[in-house]
Design an enzyme around this catalytic site. Structure first.
Site, short mmCIF file in Angstrom:
data_model
loop_
_atom_site.label_atom_id
_atom_site.label_comp_id
_atom_site.label_asym_id
_atom_site.label_seq_id
_atom_site.Cartn_x
_atom_site.Cartn_y
_atom_site.Cartn_z
N ASP A 102 0.83 -1.21 0.00
CA ASP A 102 0.00 0.00 0.00
C ASP A 102 0.87 1.26 0.00
O ASP A 102 2.05 1.21 0.34
CB ASP A 102 -0.91 0.02 1.24
CG ASP A 102 -1.93 -1.11 1.19
OD1 ASP A 102 -2.21 -1.61 0.08
OD2 ASP A 102 -2.44 -1.47 2.27
N1 URA Z 1 -1.42 -5.86 3.84
C1 URA Z 1 -1.89 -4.61 3.83
O1 URA Z 1 -2.96 -4.33 4.37
N2 URA Z 1 -1.16 -3.66 3.20
C2 URA Z 1 0.03 -3.91 2.62
O2 URA Z 1 0.66 -2.99 2.08
C3 URA Z 1 0.51 -5.22 2.65
C4 URA Z 1 -0.23 -6.19 3.26
#
Ligand code: URA
Length: 230
Positions: A102
């Site tokens: 993310d």
């Molecule tokens: N899980 C999430 O919620 N975000 C990420 O970036 C990676 C795994």
């Protein structure tokens, strides 16, 4: 080797599927659609099925990036900087991300032009642990551990997550090991307890550990033994 042999040697296609792929003209060799199973292919042939690159046909590249906060795991974005823009190398359009993170998640990101290698790394069947350091808004209770082990039902995908291992590190911090990479998986898991994830950092993917010498935004080529470990 013959093209049909090359394709059916891959773990992802049966002989029957290979016949169909060829008949449906879904296979390309060096950019040309091929339906003849007898066509000879070599290590330097580029072989694709639909949008999937099975063999790059040119030097394979494998990079480890320390993803910083505030950049998108995409090759292009109209608004935000992308992880690809951090890579100061030619032909970055060939690279794809093996396991997105993310916008504000930091840590280990792998980029490659080898589609088979990245598949092995990310497909849930391989069950390679992805290890995250997590900090949350509320306290993390001991009772979380069992729930992470049992799995969470994700209605959107209609599945229950595979057993995950949660280790408590402090009142609001933990280390989490998961074998899948569902959309916002870690945040959704903690969301079950109405506990917001404030910091998320990927430390490891299977045998590959984020190099502690890499500062956020820096990257390096993988060593041969790291490539072979997957
Ligand atoms: N899980 C999430 O919620 N975000 C990420 O970036 C990676 C795994």
């Amino acid at each position: 080797m013959r093209l049909d042999r090359f394709l059916s040697n891959l773990p992802c296609f049966s002989r029957q599927q290979v016949r169909l792929l060829l008949v449906e003209r879904r296979v390309r060799v060096d950019g040309q659609c091929v339906s003849d199973p007898r066509v000879e292919v070599r290590e330097f042939s580029r072989i694709e099925v639909d949008e999937q690159l099975l063999q790059a046909g040119r030097p394979l590249r494998y990079l480890m990036l320390h993803k910083p906060q505030g950049c998108v795991s995409a090759t292009q974005d109209p608004q935000h900087p992308t992880v690809i823009e951090l890579i100061d190398q030619p032909d970055t359009q060939d690279l794809h991300i093996a396991g997105r993170l993310d916008f504000n998640t930091t840590g280990l990101m792998l980029l490659t032009n080898d589609g088979l290698w990245s598949r092995r790394l990310t497909q849930p069947q391989t069950k390679l642990p992805k290890v995250y350091y997590v900090e949350t808004e509320q306290e993390i209770g001991e009772h979380y551990i069992d729930k992470f082990r049992q799995g969470f039902y994700f209605a959107f995908e209609d599945l229950t997550t595979q057993p995950a291992e949660l280790t408590l590190l402090g009142p609001r911090s933990a280390r989490l090991s998961i074998v899948e990479g569902r959309y916002h998986q870690v945040k959704r898991m903690f969301g079950y307890f109405d506990n917001k994830v404030l910091r998320l950092h990927r430390e490891r993917m299977g045998p590959l550990q984020l190099d502690p010498n890499l500062q956020p935004g820096q990257y390096r080529a993988l060593y041969p033994e790291e490539i072979q470990a997957i």
